[in-house]
Every structure is written in C-alpha cells, then in structure tokens.
Scaffold this motif. Structure first.
Motif, PDB file in Angstrom:
ATOM      1  N   MET A   1      39.662  29.916 120.745  1.00 53.10           N
ATOM      2  CA  MET A   1      40.557  29.734 122.162  1.00 53.10           C
ATOM      3  C   MET A   1      41.222  28.602 121.877  1.00 53.10           C
ATOM      4  SD  MET A   1      38.199  28.662 125.493  1.00 53.10           S
ATOM      5  CE  MET A   1      36.525  28.894 124.538  1.00 53.10           C
ATOM      6  N   THR A   2      42.684  28.777 122.429  1.00 51.26           N
ATOM      7  CA  THR A   2      43.251  27.511 122.511  1.00 51.26           C
ATOM      8  C   THR A   2      43.923  27.606 123.736  1.00 51.26           C
ATOM      9  OG1 THR A   2      45.211  28.819 121.664  1.00 51.26           O
ATOM     10  CG2 THR A   2      43.675  27.518 119.863  1.00 51.26           C
ATOM     11  N   GLY A   3      44.612  26.722 124.343  1.00 46.26           N
ATOM     12  CA  GLY A   3      45.415  26.364 125.410  1.00 46.26           C
ATOM     13  C   GLY A   3      44.599  25.437 126.469  1.00 46.26           C
ATOM     14  N   LEU A   4      44.730  25.607 127.596  1.00 47.10           N
ATOM     15  CA  LEU A   4      44.182  24.783 128.685  1.00 47.10           C
ATOM     16  C   LEU A   4      42.716  24.457 128.262  1.00 47.10           C
ATOM     17  CD1 LEU A   4      46.043  25.472 131.973  1.00 47.10           C
ATOM     18  CD2 LEU A   4      46.195  23.900 130.217  1.00 47.10           C
ATOM     19  N   GLU A   5      41.728  25.574 127.866  1.00 50.97           N
ATOM     20  CA  GLU A   5      40.551  25.444 127.551  1.00 50.97           C
ATOM     21  C   GLU A   5      40.324  24.272 126.365  1.00 50.97           C
ATOM     22  OE1 GLU A   5      42.095  28.365 127.412  1.00 50.97           O
ATOM     23  OE2 GLU A   5      41.301  29.569 129.053  1.00 50.97           O
ATOM     24  N   THR A   6      41.133  24.625 125.438  1.00 46.80           N
ATOM     25  CA  THR A   6      40.997  23.387 124.183  1.00 46.80           C
ATOM     26  C   THR A   6      41.322  22.236 124.705  1.00 46.80           C
ATOM     27  OG1 THR A   6      41.441  25.158 122.520  1.00 46.80           O
ATOM     28  CG2 THR A   6      41.792  22.905 121.863  1.00 46.80           C
ATOM     29  N   ALA A   7      42.540  22.053 125.790  1.00 47.71           N
ATOM     30  CA  ALA A   7      42.905  20.689 126.158  1.00 47.71           C
ATOM     31  C   ALA A   7      41.818  20.067 127.081  1.00 47.71           C
ATOM     32  CB  ALA A   7      44.093  20.962 127.041  1.00 47.71           C
ATOM     33  N   PHE A   8      40.952  20.686 127.698  1.00 48.93           N
ATOM     34  CA  PHE A   8      39.859  20.165 128.351  1.00 48.93           C
ATOM     35  C   PHE A   8      38.727  19.686 127.388  1.00 48.93           C
ATOM     36  CE2 PHE A   8      35.375  20.208 129.711  1.00 48.93           C
ATOM     37  CZ  PHE A   8      35.629  19.497 130.798  1.00 48.93           C
ATOM     38  N   ALA A   9      38.421  20.526 126.510  1.00 57.64           N
ATOM     39  CA  ALA A   9      37.381  19.978 125.633  1.00 57.64           C
ATOM     40  C   ALA A   9      37.944  18.893 124.815  1.00 57.64           C
ATOM     41  CB  ALA A   9      37.097  21.125 124.604  1.00 57.64           C
ATOM     42  N   ALA A  10      39.222  18.859 124.251  1.00 60.39           N
ATOM     43  CA  ALA A  10      39.836  17.590 123.509  1.00 60.39           C
ATOM     44  C   ALA A  10      39.632  16.440 124.453  1.00 60.39           C
ATOM     45  CB  ALA A  10      41.206  17.893 123.158  1.00 60.39           C
ATOM     46  N   LEU A  11      40.070  16.423 125.652  1.00 59.67           N
ATOM     47  CA  LEU A  11      40.063  15.164 126.612  1.00 59.67           C
ATOM     48  C   LEU A  11      38.758  14.863 126.995  1.00 59.67           C
ATOM     49  CD1 LEU A  11      42.980  16.587 128.652  1.00 59.67           C
ATOM     50  CD2 LEU A  11      43.261  14.478 127.274  1.00 59.67           C
ATOM     51  N   TYR A  12      37.927  15.855 127.106  1.00 59.37           N
ATOM     52  CA  TYR A  12      36.528  15.644 127.495  1.00 59.37           C
ATOM     53  C   TYR A  12      35.937  14.759 126.102  1.00 59.37           C
ATOM     54  CZ  TYR A  12      31.513  16.188 128.681  1.00 59.37           C
ATOM     55  OH  TYR A  12      30.211  15.983 129.048  1.00 59.37           O
ATOM     56  N   THR A  13      36.128  15.149 124.954  1.00 66.31           N
ATOM     57  CA  THR A  13      35.632  14.832 123.894  1.00 66.31           C
ATOM     58  C   THR A  13      35.995  13.231 123.408  1.00 66.31           C
ATOM     59  OG1 THR A  13      35.263  16.851 123.033  1.00 66.31           O
ATOM     60  CG2 THR A  13      35.203  15.024 121.337  1.00 66.31           C
ATOM     61  N   HIS A  14      37.434  13.082 123.755  1.00 67.34           N
ATOM     62  CA  HIS A  14      38.032  11.743 123.267  1.00 67.34           C
ATOM     63  C   HIS A  14      37.990  10.857 124.477  1.00 67.34           C
ATOM     64  CE1 HIS A  14      38.462  13.248 119.094  1.00 67.34           C
ATOM     65  NE2 HIS A  14      38.886  14.671 119.849  1.00 67.34           N
ATOM     66  N   LEU A  15      37.926  11.417 125.718  1.00 65.23           N
ATOM     67  CA  LEU A  15      38.313  10.287 126.560  1.00 65.23           C
ATOM     68  C   LEU A  15      36.831   9.900 127.623  1.00 65.23           C
ATOM     69  CD1 LEU A  15      41.915  11.153 127.784  1.00 65.23           C
ATOM     70  CD2 LEU A  15      40.925   9.432 126.442  1.00 65.23           C
ATOM     71  N   VAL A  16      36.432  11.229 128.076  1.00 64.30           N
ATOM     72  CA  VAL A  16      35.228  11.178 128.899  1.00 64.30           C
ATOM     73  C   VAL A  16      33.976  10.712 128.282  1.00 64.30           C
ATOM     74  CG1 VAL A  16      33.744  12.449 130.713  1.00 64.30           C
ATOM     75  CG2 VAL A  16      36.221  12.871 130.379  1.00 64.30           C
ATOM     76  N   TRP A  62      31.908  23.048 119.338  1.00 66.52           N
ATOM     77  CA  TRP A  62      32.636  24.008 118.901  1.00 66.52           C
ATOM     78  C   TRP A  62      33.627  23.503 118.102  1.00 66.52           C
ATOM     79  CZ3 TRP A  62      37.683  25.357 120.512  1.00 66.52           C
ATOM     80  CH2 TRP A  62      37.988  24.746 121.636  1.00 66.52           C
ATOM     81  N   THR A  63      33.900  24.011 116.981  1.00 72.70           N
ATOM     82  CA  THR A  63      35.025  23.733 116.113  1.00 72.70           C
ATOM     83  C   THR A  63      36.342  24.608 116.380  1.00 72.70           C
ATOM     84  OG1 THR A  63      33.416  23.200 114.514  1.00 72.70           O
ATOM     85  CG2 THR A  63      35.926  23.325 113.653  1.00 72.70           C
ATOM     86  N   VAL A  64      37.629  24.050 116.418  1.00 70.52           N
ATOM     87  CA  VAL A  64      38.892  24.537 116.648  1.00 70.52           C
ATOM     88  C   VAL A  64      39.321  25.354 115.382  1.00 70.52           C
ATOM     89  CG1 VAL A  64      41.208  24.331 117.112  1.00 70.52           C
ATOM     90  CG2 VAL A  64      39.346  22.762 118.242  1.00 70.52           C
ATOM     91  N   THR A  65      39.331  26.608 115.115  1.00 74.34           N
ATOM     92  CA  THR A  65      39.658  27.385 114.269  1.00 74.34           C
ATOM     93  C   THR A  65      40.836  28.164 114.220  1.00 74.34           C
ATOM     94  OG1 THR A  65      38.346  29.247 114.711  1.00 74.34           O
ATOM     95  CG2 THR A  65      37.335  27.363 113.465  1.00 74.34           C
ATOM     96  N   GLU A  66      41.505  28.475 113.261  1.00 70.37           N
ATOM     97  CA  GLU A  66      42.874  29.170 113.440  1.00 70.37           C
ATOM     98  C   GLU A  66      42.583  30.696 114.152  1.00 70.37           C
ATOM     99  OE1 GLU A  66      45.103  29.787 109.696  1.00 70.37           O
ATOM    100  OE2 GLU A  66      44.755  27.792 109.220  1.00 70.37           O
ATOM    101  N   ALA A  74      49.842  28.609 113.343  1.00 69.64           N
ATOM    102  CA  ALA A  74      48.519  28.257 112.941  1.00 69.64           C
ATOM    103  C   ALA A  74      48.327  26.723 112.550  1.00 69.64           C
ATOM    104  CB  ALA A  74      48.083  29.216 111.676  1.00 69.64           C
ATOM    105  N   ASN A  75      48.844  26.289 113.440  1.00 68.28           N
ATOM    106  CA  ASN A  75      48.937  24.497 113.135  1.00 68.28           C
ATOM    107  C   ASN A  75      48.575  23.900 114.457  1.00 68.28           C
ATOM    108  OD1 ASN A  75      51.335  24.933 114.411  1.00 68.28           O
ATOM    109  ND2 ASN A  75      52.340  23.508 112.967  1.00 68.28           N
ATOM    110  N   SER A  76      47.578  22.935 114.468  1.00 70.85           N
ATOM    111  CA  SER A  76      47.371  22.176 115.557  1.00 70.85           C
ATOM    112  C   SER A  76      46.870  20.831 115.176  1.00 70.85           C
ATOM    113  CB  SER A  76      46.377  22.895 116.459  1.00 70.85           C
ATOM    114  OG  SER A  76      45.771  22.062 117.341  1.00 70.85           O
ATOM    115  N   TRP A  77      47.016  19.861 115.605  1.00 74.85           N
ATOM    116  CA  TRP A  77      46.151  18.574 115.433  1.00 74.85           C
ATOM    117  C   TRP A  77      44.828  18.610 115.547  1.00 74.85           C
ATOM    118  CZ3 TRP A  77      43.634  15.437 118.776  1.00 74.85           C
ATOM    119  CH2 TRP A  77      43.697  15.687 120.222  1.00 74.85           C
TER     120      TRP A  77
END
Length: 100
Positions: A1-16, A62-66, A74-77
C-alpha cells in the motif's frame, strides 16, 4: 500500500516515535489541517453525522515493497524501509473505502 497510508506510517515512524512530533499533531496535520486549507468542514465525530475516519494500528511493523505500489512507478525513497503504524480501515462519507 502506498499513498497517504504510507505517508502516515513514514511520519509516525520518523517523527512521532523518536519524539519530534506528537501523535495528536500528526493526526491534526493530516486531517483538520488540509480541511481548513480547502475550506472544508473539519473532521469530527458527531451523532447522526456520516462517518469520515481512519482506523490505525500503531503497533504493526511492515516493509515498503514494490508490490504495494498502485502506480506504474517502482521507485520510492521508502522502498525497503520498515515502518511502524498502518492504516487498517478508512471510512469516507459513511462508507468503508479501504480495509475490511
């Protein structure tokens, strides 16, 4: 899953989780903040109102995969990054639009 769902997880992981931002601020910035920018009603829970909400599991890793990408790109930081926190369900205008 990518999109806002991934954005939440990335921000939660790296900021919260490291304490740089509170969970309350992150949720406000991803919900009420954009509503104000677009002159929409701010999200609220109210008897008789159609539900607009997201159910979160803050403990899931969870791990971000293609395979989770919905676009042809198929690219993402975040590719290969392990994130914590996952959107389990999204309800928009009273209808489940994501999840079970």
């Amino acid at each position: 899953m990518t999109g806002l769902e991934t954005a939440f997880a990335a921000l939660y992981t790296h900021l919260v989780i490291p304490g740089e931002l509170s969970l309350e601020t992150l949720i406000e910035r991803m919900s009420a903040g954009p509503a104000r920018i677009f002159s929409l009603d701010e999200p609220r829970i109210e008897v008789g109102a159609r539900a607009n909400l997201v159910v979160l599991d803050l403990d899931t890793e969870w791990t971000v995969t293609e395979e989770g990408f919905r676009s042809l790109s198929a690219n993402s930081w975040l590719l290969g990054e392990t994130l914590r926190g996952r959107v389990v369900q999204t309800v928009a205008d009273g209808r489940v639009v994501f999840g079970a």
